[in-house]
Design an enzyme around this catalytic site. Structure first.
Site, PDB file in Angstrom:
ATOM      1  N   ASP A   1     -40.274 -11.795  47.543  1.00 33.73           N
ATOM      2  CA  ASP A   1     -41.686 -11.769  47.983  1.00 33.73           C
ATOM      3  C   ASP A   1     -42.586 -11.064  47.045  1.00 33.73           C
ATOM      4  OD1 ASP A   1     -41.288  -9.315  48.915  1.00 33.73           O
ATOM      5  OD2 ASP A   1     -41.415  -9.619  50.819  1.00 33.73           O
TER       6      ASP A   1
ATOM      7  N   CYS B   1     -17.215 -21.470  68.972  1.00 33.96           N
ATOM      8  CA  CYS B   1     -17.732 -21.207  67.784  1.00 33.96           C
ATOM      9  C   CYS B   1     -16.644 -20.552  66.743  1.00 33.96           C
ATOM     10  CB  CYS B   1     -18.807 -20.099  67.796  1.00 33.96           C
ATOM     11  SG  CYS B   1     -19.492 -19.274  66.515  1.00 33.96           S
TER      12      CYS B   1
END
Lengths: 377, 377
Positions: free
Chosen positions: B92, B303
């Site tokens: 960023d 999972c």
């Protein structure tokens, strides 16, 4: 079949190398056990700990008793399954924490009452209850409850204390169930060689699976500690492993192996790592030092640990200063690698009957005023 | 050769799947980028992050600028080498932290002055300086400096701000060196569709490599956010990736992919993990809840993440309550796995032109009052 068998495969002076046969596999000795206080070696996965060369770890009964509770651990399949460590686990009795960390309330022939350091709850430990707790954890090598007298205790106090320790050890043995792990006694007696001899004499009468040296590295001068160890190990029954509790300075490990010690545990390498102090063959490196800010070198040149293979001192220092989780992890990997490689080197040297020259070389490096000199802390 | 090329390989409604070609390899879109704020995805090694399926991560220029400093990172070979992440990195501009975390002192046409949140030092950022900073980091996808107006800013303020943002974007482009990475502009304009359109119009005149949607998920109602995204994405130049900044709620990811967004980043999955909140296909699980004390089940049945394959909810809860380092790590692994698998599922669904049914199924699960109901937080 014996719960524990120590097969000695080589000797070099008083140093010995061997194989400790436990019910969950073999541990090469002399061995260092990383400490997994609360059911985890802080920051690492079990497969990383074993990948670094550890074959046995230590769990703290006191901590696991308070949280999550030994009955809970038992319900969940025992400590091995709970924490996903399939190898042997040694558990302490919890006594050390009762005497150091928690608020001891009373001590009598029967046991000790204390307050939890977490919530102040009044609890009680007896030789029988700590064996039961360790059995619920599924411990492979259990320790008897003993008193850890305050550093600087008077001779008379120590003399009485070790007599009670021996009675507690007998009670612990009697309390062990058929499925209980091996049980090790703890030699006490402070820095007094006659008291140590008396403690050995009393414990040797019992059918214990091994012997620990307790109450050392608690503030006594280092040479005195070494004298006590040197005087005690030859008196211990043959064929049983000798475990020096709570000692993990690299130089101490090297010297104590030379006095016949087979097993060690200590929080030093892992705690120092979390504090930013890295162990190297040239002594300690304090990575908080600003001189490492731009240093592209690994912690130790030539080190084959996962941390040194990929990361610079500058990066580790950055993580430490930024209090990043990865700092604790990468530093712990390096320090455990260092200690476990040191033990592997000692085992090889003993196997080749060159303990003395190897020990001299390691100790000279640790004290060497080399390029790391200014970083020694 | 273009610094960034977004190859669209499939569409399903407004959702699109593709391959983002960066100078450090391909990223499958729609993509979620884990956030590595200070040169590390908190607690994980780079190989774990990529092993979980992440192909690009985000670094925060503001944080790295303050510590260890972008010149230091450059001297050490750039951010990729510093942190051992060989894949693409998006950075960023640092603007968001200047406007939120640090003490903003002044903002003018030239740039922004602010105080470091670490030591109060007075610093300055301009469109040119943040491009230079990102170039020193070695960023593959750089972001232009823009203003992040305070939530609730007036329309007139936003209108003026986005005009300056566009001038800053042009300056950023002009400042980029030959070796600089791709440069993405940021569409602003709050929740006003005409202002968003104006921002797009201005930025589309520049030769930017991609477009981000900024200033969203900052407190506006969720339906309003969705409307703005839905209205803006079709206006953006074709063939360039669309990046929605700071959005990472599972349901939002699913819905925004359906509005044509290609890239996301968010601290939500990693921050929640450290806080003991686990993401599942049935909503969130707060593992601090005492009902998990004895629960031998994994976080989510079926999972395949390394955490769920080896550890119980009870163990994770124990680590969380004991504030053990491993808690942050194991929970982060699960949450990143969940999010990255969600993105992989979206990509597959788009490739097979069944985005709608997949999205409906996922959203129904997230809102389902299943067996996890009482654990939803």
């Amino acid at each position: 079949m014996a719960r524990l068998r120590h097969e000695i495969t080589a000797v070099s002076g008083k140093a010995r190398a061997g194989r400790l046969h436990t019910r969950r596999g073999v541990v090469d000795t002399p061995a260092f056990m990383p400490v997994g206080t609360q059911g985890t070696v802080k920051g690492l996965l079990p497969e990383e700990v074993s990948g670094l060369g550890a074959q046995m770890i230590l769990g703290n009964t006191y901590h696991l008793m308070l949280r999550p509770g030994v009955v809970t651990v038992d319900k969940l399949g025992g400590l091995h399954r709970f924490m996903n460590w399939p190898g042997p686990i040694l558990t302490d009795s919890g006594g050390f924490q009762v005497f150091s960390l928690s608020g001891l309330r009373s001590l009598d022939e029967e046991g000790a009452s204390f307050r939890s350091h977490l919530d102040g709850q009044l609890l009680r430990m007896t030789p029988e209850s700590v064996v039961r707790a360790q059995e619920l954890l599924g411990s492979d090598l259990m320790m008897v409850l003993d008193e850890c007298p305050p550093p600087g205790s008077q001779r008379d106090y120590l003399a009485a204390s070790l007599e009670r320790d021996a009675r507690w050890a007998a009670r612990a043995l009697a309390a062990r169930g058929d499925k209980g792990g091996a049980l090790l006694g703890i030699v006490q007696g402070g820095v007094y060689s006659d008291l140590r001899a008396r403690s050995v004499e009393l414990l040797a009468e019992l059918d214990l699976d091994g012997y620990a040296l307790g109450g050392l590295s608690v503030g006594e001068p280092k040479p005195r500690m070494m004298e006590v160890i040197e005087g005690t190990t030859p008196q211990l029954p043959e064929g049983k492993p000798v475990y020096l509790m709570g000692v993990g300075e690299p130089a101490d490990l090297v010297r104590c192996v030379g006095l016949g010690v087979d097993m060690f545990d200590c929080v030093l390498p892992t705690r120092m790592a979390r504090n930013g102090t890295l162990l190297t063959s040239r002594g300690r490196l304090n990575l908080r030092n600003s001189r490492f800010k731009d240093d592209p070198a690994p912690v130790e040149e030539g080190c084959q640990c996962p941390t040194c293979r990929h990361y610079s001192r500058a990066y580790l220092r950055h993580l430490i200063m930024a209090k990043e989780l990865l700092a604790y992890r990468l530093n712990t990997v390096h320090n455990l690698h260092y200690i476990l490689q040191l033990m592997a080197g000692l085992r090889r040297a003993i196997a080749e009957n060159r303990y003395d020259s190897y020990a001299r070389q390691v100790l000279a490096g640790l004290e060497s005023p080399g390029q790391e000199r200014v970083a020694l802390t």
